[in-house]
Every structure is written in structure tokens, then in C-alpha cells.
Design a protein around this motif. Structure first.
Motif, PDB file in Angstrom:
ATOM      1  N   UNK A  84       0.951  -1.138  -0.023  1.00  0.00           N
ATOM      2  CA  UNK A  84      -0.009   0.028   0.254  1.00  0.00           C
ATOM      3  C   UNK A  84       1.026   1.297  -0.105  1.00  0.00           C
ATOM      4  N   UNK A  85       1.778   1.402   0.808  1.00  0.00           N
ATOM      5  CA  UNK A  85       2.860   2.447   0.910  1.00  0.00           C
ATOM      6  C   UNK A  85       3.438   2.543  -0.493  1.00  0.00           C
ATOM      7  N   UNK A  86       4.047   1.551  -0.872  1.00  0.00           N
ATOM      8  CA  UNK A  86       4.747   1.989  -2.240  1.00  0.00           C
ATOM      9  C   UNK A  86       3.756   2.378  -3.539  1.00  0.00           C
ATOM     10  N   UNK A  87       2.521   1.874  -3.503  1.00  0.00           N
ATOM     11  CA  UNK A  87       1.660   2.110  -4.384  1.00  0.00           C
ATOM     12  C   UNK A  87       1.062   3.551  -4.288  1.00  0.00           C
ATOM     13  N   UNK A  88       0.990   3.831  -3.182  1.00  0.00           N
ATOM     14  CA  UNK A  88       0.404   5.485  -2.967  1.00  0.00           C
ATOM     15  C   UNK A  88       1.430   6.381  -2.997  1.00  0.00           C
ATOM     16  N   UNK A  89       2.641   5.823  -2.774  1.00  0.00           N
ATOM     17  CA  UNK A  89       4.158   6.876  -2.857  1.00  0.00           C
ATOM     18  C   UNK A  89       4.161   7.144  -4.426  1.00  0.00           C
ATOM     19  N   UNK A  90       3.931   5.980  -5.298  1.00  0.00           N
ATOM     20  CA  UNK A  90       4.261   6.226  -6.850  1.00  0.00           C
ATOM     21  C   UNK A  90       2.966   6.969  -7.350  1.00  0.00           C
ATOM     22  N   UNK A 109       1.594  16.722   0.945  1.00  0.00           N
ATOM     23  CA  UNK A 109       1.147  18.129   0.644  1.00  0.00           C
ATOM     24  C   UNK A 109       0.537  18.785   1.887  1.00  0.00           C
ATOM     25  N   UNK A 110      -0.787  19.388   1.500  1.00  0.00           N
ATOM     26  CA  UNK A 110      -1.318  20.086   2.657  1.00  0.00           C
ATOM     27  C   UNK A 110      -2.279  19.249   3.411  1.00  0.00           C
ATOM     28  N   UNK A 111      -2.323  18.092   3.305  1.00  0.00           N
ATOM     29  CA  UNK A 111      -3.279  17.031   3.887  1.00  0.00           C
ATOM     30  C   UNK A 111      -2.280  16.123   4.631  1.00  0.00           C
ATOM     31  N   UNK A 112      -3.233  15.516   5.620  1.00  0.00           N
ATOM     32  CA  UNK A 112      -2.951  14.296   6.415  1.00  0.00           C
ATOM     33  C   UNK A 112      -3.808  13.028   6.224  1.00  0.00           C
ATOM     34  N   UNK A 113      -3.323  12.035   6.249  1.00  0.00           N
ATOM     35  CA  UNK A 113      -4.104  10.834   5.851  1.00  0.00           C
ATOM     36  C   UNK A 113      -3.897   9.879   7.169  1.00  0.00           C
ATOM     37  N   UNK A 114      -4.811   9.539   7.755  1.00  0.00           N
ATOM     38  CA  UNK A 114      -4.765   8.522   8.951  1.00  0.00           C
ATOM     39  C   UNK A 114      -5.586   7.162   8.489  1.00  0.00           C
ATOM     40  N   UNK A 115      -4.407   6.153   8.297  1.00  0.00           N
ATOM     41  CA  UNK A 115      -5.034   5.044   7.759  1.00  0.00           C
ATOM     42  C   UNK A 115      -5.409   4.043   8.899  1.00  0.00           C
ATOM     43  N   UNK A 140      -7.633   2.212  -1.125  1.00  0.00           N
ATOM     44  CA  UNK A 140      -7.043   1.886  -2.595  1.00  0.00           C
ATOM     45  C   UNK A 140      -6.250   3.409  -2.825  1.00  0.00           C
ATOM     46  N   UNK A 141      -5.042   3.141  -3.246  1.00  0.00           N
ATOM     47  CA  UNK A 141      -4.341   4.282  -3.750  1.00  0.00           C
ATOM     48  C   UNK A 141      -5.065   5.318  -4.563  1.00  0.00           C
ATOM     49  N   UNK A 142      -5.553   4.771  -5.611  1.00  0.00           N
ATOM     50  CA  UNK A 142      -6.304   5.699  -6.849  1.00  0.00           C
ATOM     51  C   UNK A 142      -7.102   6.501  -6.076  1.00  0.00           C
ATOM     52  N   UNK A 143      -8.178   5.772  -5.164  1.00  0.00           N
ATOM     53  CA  UNK A 143      -9.222   6.338  -4.680  1.00  0.00           C
ATOM     54  C   UNK A 143      -8.893   7.519  -3.567  1.00  0.00           C
TER      55      UNK A 143
END
Length: 280
Positions: A84-90, A109-115, A140-143
């Protein structure tokens, strides 16, 4: 005779339940990495159902199988977090953005994501968890990318006219001074100034028909980003001053506003706004 039949019925019932749960588990294994946490929950259900079975040889075999599955699931969970980390980074790298932080809190960027891998969802915030923007985003990284892109577009959309914004905020500030019977140069709550600013920016048709469809919305996030951009122009040299909030005020949305310091999500809470001198 009847007791034997009743016992066999009970055994059949429990055995059928275990078989049903194992079939569901096997179905989820079609995508083992993505379903790692789903598999963990299903194994827990099977383990609970197995406790109702009599202590026979087959039960011991089941216990051994369950133990092995537990070990495999732990590895799958690690694989999921890494993948998940790899795909989101890409995904964000294509936009020139860098993913930072460690699970469960990631910054982009300006945002924080809590997974939350266990529930397979993520919550999105503006800034360092300042404003919650959206809950239960699918893991899902794309979502996640498209949700962030939409919010980013919303706050940056439209023309940016610093001189006009400055003049409108000055008018809003003067209104606040008049209402509070204060003098030019006095500090006013930044939230009060922005409230007057939003009112000032409403279309005339709102005065004629005060309905929701005629109201022009300005989210706290959009106002925050607008002031960030304004602070990075030379127009504030005309005399606009931002005053940092006290610690207590940072927890009250009526008292303060968080404004970015940069595009990487660092920022400062401000409580008051003032103008040091009258523009010529």
C-alpha cells in the motif's frame, strides 16, 4: 437413542458452521494480500466455532491448520502495509508530491491521511489533522489520490486577486471594528473578520432571496488557503497583521484559524487580525 441423535444433530450443526466459515475464508484468499485483515477476522470466527467441536483427532488437525494460517496472515499484513505504501507513494510521485510520515499517519502536501488497515479505510484531514475532510475512504491508492485531488482543486480553483482580497478583508475588518466599537488598529478575532468577509462576498440575489441555492460557500479550508497565499504576497505590507493564537484558542474553531506556512502542510494557528496603519 434420542440422546445420541440429538448429540449428532448438534455436532452436525457445529461442523456445518465450521465448513461454511472455512469456505468463506478460502474465497477471501483469492486476494490474500488485499484481504489480509479480512482473513484475520474470518480466522477468529473459525477459531471460535472450532471450540464447540468435540476433542477428536480432526479437531487437533484443525487447530494446527489455524495456527499455520495465523502465521501466514501476519506476513500478509506486513505485505499489505508495504504494498500500500509503495503504490500510494508512486501515485503521488507522478504529481511531484512526496508521501511522508509513518503508519497510521501519512502526510502529502497540505493533507494528512490517517489509515486503518484493520477496517480497510482512511480518514483525510486538512493540515496536521486540523479539519476532517472525509471519512472512510477505501484503502485504495487511486481512490485516495482522487479524493485529495478534488479537495486540492476546490481550494485552489478560481482567480486569485490579492489586491482585491486585501481590500475586501479591510472592509470586513472595519465592519468588525464598528460593531465592537473599536478603533482602527485594534485586534479583531480572525474568525469574525472572515465571517464579515464571507457576507461581503455574497451575491446580491441572496439579499433578495436568502436561500441555500443563492449562498456562496467558503469553507474554512478555502479561506485558510486564501490567506496563506495572501501572506506570501507583498500586499500585506500595506499594514495587515496576523497574530498567533494562544494554546487554548487553537482548540476552539470560533477563536482561531490554522493557516499553512508552506505547501508541505506546516502551519500556524492565528487568533487575531489587525491593520497597523491606514492605507494611503
Amino acid at each position: 437413542m434420542q440422546e445420541i441423535i440429538d448429540n449428532l444433530k448438534i455436532l452436525t450443526k457445529h461442523t456445518s458452521k465450521v465448513i461454511k466459515l472455512m469456505n468463506a475464508y478460502e474465497k477471501a484468499r483469492a486476494q490474500p494480500v488485499n484481504n489480509a485483515y479480512v482473513l484475520e477476522k474470518k480466522i477468529a470466527e473459525i477459531e471460535k466455532a472450532v471450540t464447540a467441536l468435540p476433542d477428536i483427532e480432526q479437531t487437533k488437525t484443525l487447530q494446527s491448520w489455524l495456527h499455520k494460517q495465523r502465521e501466514e496472515i501476519e506476513k500478509l499484513k506486513e505485505d499489505l502495509r508495504f504494498q500500500f505504501g509503495q503504490e500510494l507513494t508512486a501515485v503521488f510521485a507522478k504529481e511531484g508530491k512526496t508521501l511522508r510520515g509513518q503508519y497510521p499517519v501519512l502526510r502529502v502536501g497540505l493533507y494528512t491521511l490517517r489509515v486503518d488497515f484493520e477496517f480497510g479505510e482512511a480518514n483525510l484531514f486538512f493540515g496536521p489533522e486540523v479539519e476532517k475532510l472525509k471519512s472512510k475512504i477505501p484503502m485504495q491508492p487511486q481512490a485516495i489520490y482522487h479524493v485529495i485531488k478534488k479537495f486540492d482543486h476546490d481550494i485552489k480553483d478560481g482567480p486569485f486577486e490579492p489586491e482585491k482580497i486585501y481590500d475586501d478583508i479591510l472592509v470586513a475588518y472595519r465592519r468588525c471594528l464598528s460593531i465592537a466599537d473599536k478603533s482602527f488598529g485594534d485586534k479583531v478575532l480572525i474568525t469574525e473578520v472572515l465571517k464579515e468577509y464571507v457576507f461581503l462576498k455574497q451575491p446580491k440575489k441572496l439579499m433578495i432571496d436568502a436561500t441555500k441555492k443563492n449562498f456562496r460557500e467558503y469553507s474554512r479550508m478555502k479561506l485558510s488557503y486564501m490567506l496563506y497565499r495572501l501572506k506570501n504576497t507583498n500586499v500585506i505590507e500595506h499594514g495587515m497583521r496576523f497574530h498567533v493564537a494562544t494554546f487554548d484558542a487553537t482548540t476552539d474553531k470560533l477563536q482561531s484559524l490554522w493557516i499553512p506556512d508552506n505547501e508541505e502542510g506546516d502551519g500556524t494557528y492565528y487568533e487575531y487580525l489587525s491593520f497597523e496603519k491606514k492605507p494611503h
